[in-house]
Design a protein around this motif. Structure first.
Motif, mmCIF file in Angstrom:
data_model
loop_
_atom_site.group_PDB
_atom_site.id
_atom_site.type_symbol
_atom_site.label_atom_id
_atom_site.label_comp_id
_atom_site.label_asym_id
_atom_site.label_seq_id
_atom_site.Cartn_x
_atom_site.Cartn_y
_atom_site.Cartn_z
ATOM 1 N N TYR A 1 4.025 -4.552 8.148
ATOM 2 C CA TYR A 1 3.123 -3.768 8.124
ATOM 3 C C TYR A 1 3.499 -2.194 8.856
ATOM 4 O O TYR A 1 2.372 -1.558 8.877
ATOM 5 N N LYS A 2 4.560 -1.899 9.151
ATOM 6 C CA LYS A 2 4.834 -0.491 9.484
ATOM 7 C C LYS A 2 4.796 0.371 8.309
ATOM 8 O O LYS A 2 5.111 -0.068 7.037
ATOM 9 N N LEU A 3 4.594 1.636 8.588
ATOM 10 C CA LEU A 3 4.393 2.658 7.764
ATOM 11 C C LEU A 3 6.039 2.972 7.554
ATOM 12 O O LEU A 3 6.501 3.712 8.379
ATOM 13 N N LEU B 1 0.187 16.225 10.282
ATOM 14 C CA LEU B 1 0.418 15.332 9.375
ATOM 15 C C LEU B 1 -0.859 15.089 8.977
ATOM 16 O O LEU B 1 -1.624 14.359 9.615
ATOM 17 N N PHE C 1 5.116 13.723 2.161
ATOM 18 C CA PHE C 1 5.632 12.538 2.517
ATOM 19 C C PHE C 1 5.026 11.451 1.488
ATOM 20 O O PHE C 1 3.882 11.302 1.612
ATOM 21 N N PHE D 1 0.976 5.582 0.188
ATOM 22 C CA PHE D 1 0.279 6.708 0.866
ATOM 23 C C PHE D 1 0.975 8.054 0.532
ATOM 24 O O PHE D 1 2.116 8.086 0.312
ATOM 25 N N PHE E 1 8.318 5.791 5.614
ATOM 26 C CA PHE E 1 8.244 7.016 5.027
ATOM 27 C C PHE E 1 9.621 7.467 4.294
ATOM 28 O O PHE E 1 10.480 7.000 4.497
ATOM 29 N N TYR F 1 1.164 11.884 2.506
ATOM 30 C CA TYR F 1 0.609 12.830 3.671
ATOM 31 C C TYR F 1 1.365 14.302 3.442
ATOM 32 O O TYR F 1 2.346 14.250 2.658
ATOM 33 N N SER G 1 3.563 0.456 2.932
ATOM 34 C CA SER G 1 3.362 -0.395 3.924
ATOM 35 C C SER G 1 2.931 -1.706 3.282
ATOM 36 O O SER G 1 2.261 -1.936 2.422
ATOM 37 N N GLY G 2 3.687 -2.706 3.847
ATOM 38 C CA GLY G 2 3.514 -4.293 3.602
ATOM 39 C C GLY G 2 3.867 -5.246 4.382
ATOM 40 O O GLY G 2 4.455 -4.761 5.377
ATOM 41 N N TYR H 1 0.747 -1.295 0.084
ATOM 42 C CA TYR H 1 0.132 -0.006 -0.095
ATOM 43 C C TYR H 1 0.818 1.083 -0.047
ATOM 44 O O TYR H 1 1.989 1.260 0.614
#
Lengths: 114, 115
Positions: B101-103, B45, B91, B35, B105, B37, B95-96, B33
């Protein structure tokens, strides 16, 4: 009706002190996070709790201790503060600790250690 | 390991110009995924968009649009007719499973829109 709130917004303290930052979310989310943003704006996860259980614990000095009294709250306690702890600390929450879940962030707490 | 690269450290444009912010990612996951921000000068954020790896359709939201290309591992963000209020640090994040599953950046791109 703030979704993710943090207190305090600013924190100025002396080296060696102990301080806490509080975070609350009213989104009904199960998972909460703490991130650190350094002076170069780099964001890195520190901890994550899912329904009060610790699920992510990055390589963070053990002077940092998160506590989750319930799934709507995640506090961060820092012992023996050092100059290098100066940063912006962000709390975030998501529906679940799964890949792809959007994380919503609080306004940040600006910590300055003198 | 997962990695997000935002090679543009800072971009300066004049109001009403179009601007594209680049994001290149690395992952071994097939499902992941992406993202974007926004961090305005006030410091919070703000979530802008989420895209999963199976959906390569471009997305448009007002003056904002996103171009996801798996072939080049890029997820670029374009602001059309930029405004002063668009000035912020942007930013890109990933995530994966590969990151538990941490984001993760990127380092952010600072956009300055001058009047």
């Amino acid at each position: 009706d703030t979704a993710v709130s943090q207190t305090p917004k600013y924190l100025v303290t002396q080296m060696g002190n102990d301080k806490s930052i509080k975070c609350e979310q009213n989104l009904g989310h199960d998972t909460m996070y703490w991130y650190k943003q350094d002076s170069k704006k780099f964001l890195k996860i520190m901890f994550s709790y899912n329904n009060k259980e610790l699920i992510i614990n990055e390589t963070v000095p053990n002077r940092f201790s998160p506590k989750s009294p319930d799934k709507a709250h995640l506090n961060l306690h820092i012992n023996s503060l050092e100059l290098g702890d100066s940063a912006v600390y962000f709390c975030a929450s998501s529906r679940a600790g799964l890949a792809g879940e959007t994380q919503y962030f609080g306004p940040g707490t600006r910590l300055l250690v003198l | 390991a997962q990695k997000v690269t935002q090679a543009q450290t800072e971009i300066s444009v004049v109001e009403k110009e179009d601007v594209t912010l680049d994001c290149v990612y690395e992952t071994r996951d097939t499902t992941y995924y992406l993202f974007w921000y926004k961090q305005p000068p006030s410091g919070e954020l703000v979530f802008l968009i989420r895209r999963n790896s199976f959906d390569e359709q471009n997305e448009i939201s007002g003056r904002y649009s996103w171009n996801f290309q798996k072939s080049t591992s890029s997820f670029n963000f374009t602001i059309t007719a930029s405004q002063v209020v668009d000035s912020a640090v942007y930013f890109c994040a990933l995530s994966g499973l590969d990151s538990s599953y941490k984001l993760i950046f990127g380092s952010g791109t600072r956009l300055l829109v001058r009047p």
